[in-house]
Design an enzyme around this catalytic site. Structure first.
Site, PDB file in Angstrom:
ATOM      1  N   SER A  92       0.839  -1.215   0.000  1.00 32.62           N
ATOM      2  CA  SER A  92       0.000   0.000   0.000  1.00 32.62           C
ATOM      3  C   SER A  92       0.863   1.250   0.000  1.00 32.62           C
ATOM      4  CB  SER A  92      -0.916   0.027   1.224  1.00 32.62           C
ATOM      5  OG  SER A  92      -1.787  -1.072   1.220  1.00 32.62           O
ATOM      6  N   GLU A 147      -9.769   0.908  -3.286  1.00 30.03           N
ATOM      7  CA  GLU A 147      -9.593   0.877  -4.749  1.00 30.03           C
ATOM      8  C   GLU A 147     -10.809   0.273  -5.445  1.00 30.03           C
ATOM      9  OE1 GLU A 147      -7.147   2.291  -6.126  1.00 30.03           O
ATOM     10  OE2 GLU A 147      -5.775   2.526  -4.448  1.00 30.03           O
ATOM     11  N   GLY A 161      -5.863  12.038  -1.515  1.00 30.99           N
ATOM     12  CA  GLY A 161      -7.093  12.254  -0.751  1.00 30.99           C
ATOM     13  C   GLY A 161      -8.316  12.374  -1.629  1.00 30.99           C
ATOM     14  N   THR A 212     -11.379   9.876  -0.842  1.00 31.13           N
ATOM     15  CA  THR A 212     -12.493   9.415  -0.008  1.00 31.13           C
ATOM     16  C   THR A 212     -12.794  10.408   1.112  1.00 31.13           C
ATOM     17  OG1 THR A 212     -11.795   7.145  -0.435  1.00 31.13           O
ATOM     18  CG2 THR A 212     -13.291   7.478   1.426  1.00 31.13           C
ATOM     19  N   TRP A 223      -9.648   7.901   5.660  1.00 27.97           N
ATOM     20  CA  TRP A 223      -9.014   6.622   5.270  1.00 27.97           C
ATOM     21  C   TRP A 223      -7.885   6.855   4.274  1.00 27.97           C
ATOM     22  CZ3 TRP A 223     -10.834   3.719   8.791  1.00 27.97           C
ATOM     23  CH2 TRP A 223     -12.175   3.759   9.149  1.00 27.97           C
ATOM     24  N   GLY A 262     -17.434   7.274  -0.172  1.00 27.66           N
ATOM     25  CA  GLY A 262     -16.346   6.366  -0.533  1.00 27.66           C
ATOM     26  C   GLY A 262     -16.569   5.836  -1.941  1.00 27.66           C
ATOM     27  N   THR A 300      -4.246   6.604   3.106  1.00 28.00           N
ATOM     28  CA  THR A 300      -2.976   5.906   3.326  1.00 28.00           C
ATOM     29  C   THR A 300      -1.816   6.907   3.251  1.00 28.00           C
ATOM     30  OG1 THR A 300      -3.920   3.936   2.336  1.00 28.00           O
ATOM     31  CG2 THR A 300      -1.515   4.014   2.466  1.00 28.00           C
TER      32      THR A 300
HETATM   33  P1  FAD Z   1     -19.178   2.675   1.191  1.00 28.34           P
HETATM   34  O1  FAD Z   1     -19.015   3.399  -0.105  1.00 28.34           O
HETATM   35  O2  FAD Z   1     -20.020   3.292   2.240  1.00 28.34           O
HETATM   36  O3  FAD Z   1     -19.719   1.227   0.871  1.00 28.34           O
HETATM   37  C1  FAD Z   1     -20.344   0.393   1.867  1.00 28.34           C
HETATM   38  C2  FAD Z   1     -20.848  -0.865   1.190  1.00 28.34           C
HETATM   39  O4  FAD Z   1     -21.826  -0.512   0.192  1.00 28.34           O
HETATM   40  C3  FAD Z   1     -19.759  -1.640   0.452  1.00 28.34           C
HETATM   41  O5  FAD Z   1     -19.973  -3.023   0.580  1.00 28.34           O
HETATM   42  C4  FAD Z   1     -19.975  -1.239  -0.979  1.00 28.34           C
HETATM   43  O6  FAD Z   1     -19.524  -2.192  -1.919  1.00 28.34           O
HETATM   44  C5  FAD Z   1     -21.485  -1.142  -1.027  1.00 28.34           C
HETATM   45  N1  FAD Z   1     -21.952  -0.339  -2.145  1.00 28.34           N
HETATM   46  C6  FAD Z   1     -21.524   0.895  -2.513  1.00 28.34           C
HETATM   47  N2  FAD Z   1     -22.177   1.297  -3.620  1.00 28.34           N
HETATM   48  C7  FAD Z   1     -23.022   0.292  -3.946  1.00 28.34           C
HETATM   49  C8  FAD Z   1     -23.995   0.105  -4.979  1.00 28.34           C
HETATM   50  N3  FAD Z   1     -24.194   1.019  -5.925  1.00 28.34           N
HETATM   51  N4  FAD Z   1     -24.714  -1.039  -4.989  1.00 28.34           N
HETATM   52  C9  FAD Z   1     -24.511  -1.995  -4.041  1.00 28.34           C
HETATM   53  N5  FAD Z   1     -23.636  -1.880  -3.039  1.00 28.34           N
HETATM   54  C10 FAD Z   1     -22.893  -0.743  -2.999  1.00 28.34           C
HETATM   55  N6  FAD Z   1      -9.248   6.381  -0.005  1.00 28.34           N
HETATM   56  C11 FAD Z   1      -8.486   7.373  -0.566  1.00 28.34           C
HETATM   57  O7  FAD Z   1      -9.010   8.310  -1.185  1.00 28.34           O
HETATM   58  N7  FAD Z   1      -7.125   7.359  -0.447  1.00 28.34           N
HETATM   59  C12 FAD Z   1      -6.471   6.374   0.227  1.00 28.34           C
HETATM   60  O8  FAD Z   1      -5.237   6.394   0.315  1.00 28.34           O
HETATM   61  C13 FAD Z   1      -7.247   5.329   0.851  1.00 28.34           C
HETATM   62  N8  FAD Z   1      -6.641   4.372   1.616  1.00 28.34           N
HETATM   63  C14 FAD Z   1      -7.416   3.475   2.313  1.00 28.34           C
HETATM   64  C15 FAD Z   1      -6.824   2.594   3.227  1.00 28.34           C
HETATM   65  C16 FAD Z   1      -7.606   1.701   3.969  1.00 28.34           C
HETATM   66  C17 FAD Z   1      -6.968   0.811   4.977  1.00 28.34           C
HETATM   67  C18 FAD Z   1      -9.015   1.645   3.743  1.00 28.34           C
HETATM   68  C19 FAD Z   1      -9.860   0.666   4.499  1.00 28.34           C
HETATM   69  C20 FAD Z   1      -9.610   2.504   2.868  1.00 28.34           C
HETATM   70  C21 FAD Z   1      -8.834   3.440   2.144  1.00 28.34           C
HETATM   71  N9  FAD Z   1      -9.427   4.381   1.292  1.00 28.34           N
HETATM   72  C22 FAD Z   1      -8.670   5.383   0.701  1.00 28.34           C
HETATM   73  C23 FAD Z   1     -10.881   4.455   1.204  1.00 28.34           C
HETATM   74  C24 FAD Z   1     -11.518   3.423   0.290  1.00 28.34           C
HETATM   75  O9  FAD Z   1     -11.239   3.727  -1.047  1.00 28.34           O
HETATM   76  C25 FAD Z   1     -13.010   3.391   0.608  1.00 28.34           C
HETATM   77  O10 FAD Z   1     -13.148   2.781   1.873  1.00 28.34           O
HETATM   78  C26 FAD Z   1     -13.818   2.641  -0.442  1.00 28.34           C
HETATM   79  O11 FAD Z   1     -13.916   3.411  -1.617  1.00 28.34           O
HETATM   80  C27 FAD Z   1     -15.226   2.295   0.047  1.00 28.34           C
HETATM   81  O12 FAD Z   1     -15.845   3.421   0.569  1.00 28.34           O
HETATM   82  P2  FAD Z   1     -16.557   3.338   2.002  1.00 28.34           P
HETATM   83  O13 FAD Z   1     -15.623   2.729   2.964  1.00 28.34           O
HETATM   84  O14 FAD Z   1     -17.081   4.704   2.291  1.00 28.34           O
HETATM   85  O15 FAD Z   1     -17.747   2.326   1.803  1.00 28.34           O
END
Ligand code: FAD
Length: 393
Positions: free
Chosen positions: A100, A372, A139, A141, A171, A146, A173
């Site tokens: 990562s 991702e 940055g 998310t 979130w 997300g 990295t």
């Molecule tokens: P949500 O978007 O809230 O999703 C929740 C659930 O709903 C998931 O199961 C998802 O699949 C589902 N879902 C969403 N849309 C739909 C749909 N249309 N139909 C059905 N189901 C759906 N982000 C950055 O910008 N930069 C980073 O460097 C970065 N690093 C990260 C490091 C870690 C350890 C983690 C855990 C996350 C990181 N992220 C980063 C963020 C990551 O990209 C987001 O967590 C991811 O995009 C999902 O967004 P969310 O967590 O808000 O989940």
């Protein structure tokens, strides 16, 4: 009782090495040696403590030549995409947190500046990022956005010739250790990207603690409290959501290979364990149920490798499409986490400890499954490619 015969590793059984050229094998072997000698002896402790010496590692990784390695110029190595993927695989065999660090540096922060930045931005940041002297973060998310980054609330407004950024990213990295953050924000001209030196007044990046996954990786919140930047801080080449999405496609490509590294490490460890562990007076490896599990996992690892190499060759010929990256990310991360969980069963109770890498990989892969683009998002991307219907909302 059957006797033990010659043993091959899962990927050797597939003849996977024959898919690589000499340069790719040399790069892979160099990264593998680094991971074996420097990362593997320490990683369990770093994971346990939730600390990683990221700045020192970044310099080592810079010397190794893996930061932005698939980019041309500005101190970057300019390797093939496939070679970059193979490096990701070796790094993630060490730990997904290490991969990562490298993915965010090279494929997100550096790629954004390399692809969409001005010449001044490239010359200022890329050589020190390639050397690991400056760490970058990306940055996109936010706490409430997300999977749907278009909804982001972070805004950049014009004030004379300056830009002023306000909002919160979540979130992220490398956030707390970064010298530079690529931050995406809504403007009157749509979504734009900004190159933000992290010592700018109003910028802070508190660490997110109490993680059960990617514990050997720094994850942060980014707080932008009226961060004032010169007009030259905008990325001139990126307009709209396609800017950040182009970077995500790069990083996802690395994950297609990377996740297999974690799975391979689990499977290699498990085969060795099963050969040593005596159950009912004979090696666990000699039982049919164990062999069924090992055979099925080997098939998925090998199929994932064939897919990764195919996508790598497509990328190197300039023909790889984002929905094809989705095929690879969805399959290889999903199968990697299944392999990690199945391997854990073969180790029994020992499988839950940090003495073996398996539970650590399994926990890490929970994050890899989500970032991702979640698996569900990639299913929707593939569904749209197959049917022509977007089912995101
Ligand atoms: P949500 O978007 O809230 O999703 C929740 C659930 O709903 C998931 O199961 C998802 O699949 C589902 N879902 C969403 N849309 C739909 C749909 N249309 N139909 C059905 N189901 C759906 N982000 C950055 O910008 N930069 C980073 O460097 C970065 N690093 C990260 C490091 C870690 C350890 C983690 C855990 C996350 C990181 N992220 C980063 C963020 C990551 O990209 C987001 O967590 C991811 O995009 C999902 O967004 P969310 O967590 O808000 O989940």
């Amino acid at each position: 009782m059957a006797t033990a015969t010659m043993q091959q590793t899962p990927l050797a059984l597939f003849g996977a090495d024959s898919l690589l050229n000499d340069e790719e094998r040399a790069i892979r072997d160099t990264v593998r040696r680094y991971v074996e000698s420097t990362i593997k002896p320490e990683i369990a402790d770093w994971y346990d403590e939730g600390q990683i010496p990221a700045r020192a590692l970044a310099k080592e990784l810079g010397s190794l030549g893996v930061l932005g390695m698939h980019l041309e110029g500005y101190g970057c190595a300019g390797t093939s995409a496939t070679a970059y993927g193979l490096a990701c695989m070796e790094l993630e065999a060490g730990d997904s947190g290490l991969r990562s660090l490298v993915s965010v540096q090279g494929s997100l922060a550096m790629f954004a500046i390399w692809k969409h930045g001005s010449e001044d931005q490239r010359e200022h940041w890329l050589p020190k990022m390639a050397a690991g002297e400056a760490i970058g973060c990306f940055g996109l998310t936010e706490p409430d956005f997300g999977s749907n980054p278009a909804g982001m609330r972070t805004r950049a407004r014009r004030d004379g010739s300056d830009w002023v950024l306000s909002g919160t990213k979540m979130w992220i990295t490398n956030g707390s250790i970064a010298a530079v953050a690529v931050v995406w924000a809504h403007t009157d001209e749509g979504i734009r990207g900004f190159v933000v030196p992290t010592d700018t007044a109003g910028f802070s990046a508190p660490v997110i603690k109490k993680k059960m996954s990617l514990r050997a990786s720094v994850t942060s919140e980014l707080v932008l409290d009226n961060v004032r930047l010169p007009g030259s801080s905008v990325l001139p080449g990126a307009r709209g959501l396609s800017g950040p999405l182009s970077c995500l496609s790069e990083a996802r490509f690395g994950i297609v290979f990377g996740a297999l590294g974690a799975a391979r490490d689990c499977l290699d460890t498990t085969i060795s364990y099963a050969r040593e562990r005596e159950i009912f007076d004979r090696p666990l490896a000699g039982f049919q149920i164990t062999q069924e599990k090992l055979a099925d996992m080997t098939l998925e690892l090998g199929k994932g490798m064939l897919l990764a190499m195919h996508l790598g060759r497509l990328k190197d010929s300039g023909d790889l499409r984002p929905e094809q990256v989705s095929l690879g990310k969805l399959n290889n991360v999903r199968e990697a986490i299944r392999i990690a969980r199945e391997c854990r069963t073969i180790l029994g109770a020992a499988g839950i400890t940090l003495e073996y890498p398996i539970m650590r990989h399994a926990n890490n892969l929970e994050s890899v499954l989500t970032y991702e683009g979640t698996s569900e998002v990639h299913q929707l991307v593939i569904g749209q490619a197959l049917t022509g219907h977007a089912a995101f909302r």
